[in-house]
Write an enzyme that holds these catalytic residues in place. Structure first.
Site, PDB file in Angstrom:
ATOM      1  N   GLU A 257      -7.913  -6.394   4.061  1.00  0.00           N
ATOM      2  CA  GLU A 257      -6.225  -6.315   3.232  1.00  0.00           C
ATOM      3  C   GLU A 257      -5.381  -7.152   3.988  1.00  0.00           C
ATOM      4  O   GLU A 257      -4.247  -6.617   4.382  1.00  0.00           O
ATOM      5  CB  GLU A 257      -6.073  -4.771   3.146  1.00  0.00           C
ATOM      6  CG  GLU A 257      -7.292  -4.178   2.449  1.00  0.00           C
ATOM      7  CD  GLU A 257      -6.815  -2.674   2.257  1.00  0.00           C
ATOM      8  OE1 GLU A 257      -6.234  -1.830   2.917  1.00  0.00           O
ATOM      9  OE2 GLU A 257      -7.283  -1.978   1.126  1.00  0.00           O
ATOM     10  N   ASP A 336     -14.188   3.520  -1.111  1.00  0.00           N
ATOM     11  CA  ASP A 336     -12.982   3.568  -0.384  1.00  0.00           C
ATOM     12  C   ASP A 336     -12.399   5.228  -0.651  1.00  0.00           C
ATOM     13  O   ASP A 336     -11.449   5.381  -1.475  1.00  0.00           O
ATOM     14  CB  ASP A 336     -11.739   2.581  -0.689  1.00  0.00           C
ATOM     15  CG  ASP A 336     -10.621   2.997   0.266  1.00  0.00           C
ATOM     16  OD1 ASP A 336     -10.454   3.572   1.058  1.00  0.00           O
ATOM     17  OD2 ASP A 336      -9.629   1.965  -0.160  1.00  0.00           O
ATOM     18  N   GLU A 364      -5.427  10.899  -0.191  1.00  0.00           N
ATOM     19  CA  GLU A 364      -4.930   9.737  -0.648  1.00  0.00           C
ATOM     20  C   GLU A 364      -5.303   9.590  -2.256  1.00  0.00           C
ATOM     21  O   GLU A 364      -4.503   9.770  -3.251  1.00  0.00           O
ATOM     22  CB  GLU A 364      -5.310   8.447   0.036  1.00  0.00           C
ATOM     23  CG  GLU A 364      -4.701   7.228  -0.904  1.00  0.00           C
ATOM     24  CD  GLU A 364      -5.412   5.982  -0.051  1.00  0.00           C
ATOM     25  OE1 GLU A 364      -6.028   6.053   0.907  1.00  0.00           O
ATOM     26  OE2 GLU A 364      -5.065   4.675  -0.830  1.00  0.00           O
TER      27      GLU A 364
END
Ligand code: GCW
Length: 642
Positions: A257, A336, A364
């Site tokens: 990332e 993820d 998340e």
């Protein structure tokens, strides 16, 4: 900090101690903690006039973190393999006393299965937390270390009481301010944090920047093959260990990332990891090296790249090349932290490399501590899923999993986790990391009883809600392992095509007739990364677990599931049910009003209302999306809008 939630699972006991404790034995921190616990949990100061003797002793015959509790009518003995073991024994006994277990018949041996039980905080130096849903950082304020000391100590106690023994305090995305933690500027303050956690048997880990040799050391490159870079890391390690002699090590997110790393310099991951490992080795330190590597600049038109394949492709060929003090930190799924994923194929494949299994406690993608979601239920499934022929991941020792790591869900909110019931997730993590064979049900019930008391009228409904919560959330989320149908960036709420045309490699490729990516050997060949037994299981639509069907297969909406329902009707049904389930949770919670402290009751009630709104939004957006695509109405004639 008098609020109910602040005490978490260390609430004053609702049951009485049937005796007056008299403490004897080895004087150490565990002894003090045990005495403190008796007083704060039962209001009983152990004294000489006690009528039941509890002794704390070291038993060198035990593994160092292990303990035994052996009681009879005359007294009880806590024995620890070391002072650390004794500390766990003290907390273990206190919890059993709170749960109302009779001491006279206690006869147990507890020892951790996993050596490193780790929490990663994603806290930034400015006090914000990446993916944090419970306030600000407990560790940082205004660009540097900053904390409330009593709170920090209480946090250390909470973590130690569930067996956590290592924590990183700064985000794996290391920004310039937190990069400085390994310099003379950052270390004195960090050393004070280490001092708070040390007596509790918790060692610090520092997230480091791959480019430290450049941004802090002034070198032209961070290339691990450059001797000056090796020297930079060796000097940094020496400096860090002068301040924090028991540091567990460093944590690195590299080549991921937009972060720099060895690959960006034409080197391999083992070259990058080993150079730092060698700097840490003389001090007994380790490097946790994350495997979350994928192409985050993919073109959605490209159907040859399949993101879940990335970590295995990068790391499997390197098995055996990492130094002994490298732990590869692998996210549990290849995607993820989605609500439903298979296990990462790396977990079954690497046999000569230490691995750390990474979970996410912070919610998340799983409701952001507004929606109820018991992560333990998901972890239990992960542990029960085969990664090779016979072994389950519960057999961690056999697969070199020497660490269990999770991203923390805590912050400065008065109750630590925002959603009071999300405390269950932190609690269950510590205990599951200690022993992955423990069931979600047992841990959930323990947490509920320690928090709200052992009254079945409270314990049963709350435990049941928690245990069901993961499935309820999954019902109204992206269906059957598809994942990613979330609003971009913040990841709360539905957006079926939010990530569809983005660069992140997360596509479902829905048309009006079919959806999903074929990841079998006829498609992207992701299944080929698994051990034969697992590959065969996922390869065929017939044997693939239905909840993962759209992770592995591209299917028409008219595809018939085992119960005869079409895929589309399944989607409609589950999304309607999800909302009804949340409504049922609200009714259950409302009925507990006079049994739970008012502040706690109201705060959960408010969150359940937020969850209801979210579930309704998911239901309507997802159902409407599929209705628009297919033109096929709900068989039951319910409103799908559009
Ligand atoms: O899931 C993603 C998150 C990022 C996170 C990243 C990672 C710390 O959206 O916020 O960055 O995973 O695990 O590195």
């Amino acid at each position: 900090m008098g609020s109910f939630g602040y005490r978490a699972w260390l609430q004053p006991a609702k049951t009485q101690l049937g005796f007056l404790p008299k403490l004897t034995g080895h004087r150490c921190f565990a002894f003090e903690e045990f005495a403190y616990g008796l007083e704060s949990l039962f209001g009983k100061k152990p004294g000489d006039d006690g009528d039941y003797a509890i002794s704390l002793e070291i038993d060198k015959g035990l593994p160092w973190e292990a303990y035994t509790l052996r009681g009879d009518l005359a007294g009880l003995r806590i024995a620890g393999g070391s002072e650390k073991g004794l500390l766990y024994g003290a907390y273990g006994l206190l919890a059993r006393l709170c749960l109302g277990e009779p001491v006279e018949t206690l006869n147990i041996l507890e020892k951790p299965t996993v050596a490193h039980r780790v929490l990663n905080h994603w806290d930034n130096a400015d006090g914000t937390i990446e993916r944090g849903y419970a306030g600000k950082s407990i560790f940082f304020q205004g660009g540097r270390i900053g904390y409330d000391l009593p709170r920090l100590k209480d946090y250390a106690r909470l973590l130690a009481s569930i067996g956590i023994n290592e924590i990183s305090v700064n985000n794996v995305n290391v920004y310039p301010d937190s990069a400085k933690l390994i310099t003379e500027e950052g270390l004195p303050d960090l050393a004070k944090v280490a001092e708070v956690f040390r007596p509790f048997g918790i060692r610090l880990i520092i997230s480091v920047h791959f480019d430290s040799p450049v941004i802090l050391g002034g070198l032209p490159t961070a290339d691990p093959a450059d001797p000056a870079v090796a020297k930079y890391w060796a000097d940094a390690a020496k400096r860090v260990y002068q301040y924090i002699p028991d540091l567990a090590g460093f944590l690195m997110k590299a080549d991921s990332e937009f972060r720099s790393g060895p690959a960006a310099l034409g080197r391999t991951q083992d070259e990058g990891a080993n150079i730092i490992a060698r700097a840490l080795a003389p001090f007994g330190g380790r490097i946790y090296w994350r495997c979350f590597i994928y192409n985050c600049k993919q073109d959605w038109r490209d159907t040859t790249t399949d993101r879940p394949k990335a970590a295995y492709n990068e790391f499997f060929p390197l098995d055996g090349k990492f130094d002994d003090n490298v732990i590869l930190q692998v996210k549990h799924g290849p995607s993820d932290f989605q609500v439903r994923e298979p296990n990462s194929p790396l977990l079954g494949a690497m046999t000569q490399t230490h691995q750390g299994l990474e979970f996410q406690i912070t919610q998340e993608y799983t409701g952001q501590q507004k929606d109820l979601y018991a992560t333990a239920v998901q972890w239990e499934e992960i542990f029960d899923t085969p990664v090779t022929d016979a072994c389950m991941t519960r057999d961690l020792a056999g697969r070199e999993v020497t660490a269990i790591v999770a991203v923390a869900n805590t912050g400065t909110d008065a109750n630590w986790t925002g959603h009071l019931l999300a405390q269950a997730n932190l609690y269950a993590f510590g205990r599951m990391a200690w022993n992955p064979a423990q069931t979600a049900e047992q841990l959930t019930r323990d947490w509920v009883a320690l928090t709200f008391g052992t009254d079945p009228a409270v314990k049963e409904p709350i435990s049941a809600m928690l245990l069901e919560s993961r499935w309820v959330y999954e019902k109204y989320n992206a269906p059957l392992g598809l994942g990613w149908m979330v609003n971009i960036n913040h990841h709360y709420g539905p957006s079926p095509e939010g990530y569809e045309y983005m660069k992140w490699g997360t596509y479902h490729r829905a048309t009006h007739t079919a959806i999903g990516v074929d990841r079998t050997t006829h498609g992207t060949e992701f299944t080929a990364q698994y051990h034969q037994y697992v590959r065969d299981l996922y390869e065929s639509k017939k044997t693939c677990p239905e909840k993962l069907l759209l992770f592995f297969h591209r299917l028409p909406y008219t595809y018939k599931l085992k119960n005869g329902q079409t895929l589309l009707q399944y989607i409609y049904d589950t999304h309607f049910e999800g909302v009804e389930d949340v409504q049922r949770f609200i009714t259950i919670w409302d009925s507990l009003q006079d049994k739970i402290p008012p502040e706690a009751h109201t705060s959960v009630q408010e969150r359940l209302q937020l969850q209801l709104a979210n579930a309704q939004e998911w239901r309507d957006v997802i159902n409407n999306y599929f209705y628009r695509l297919t033109g096929i109405p709900d068989e039951k004639g319910r409103k799908v809008y559009g």
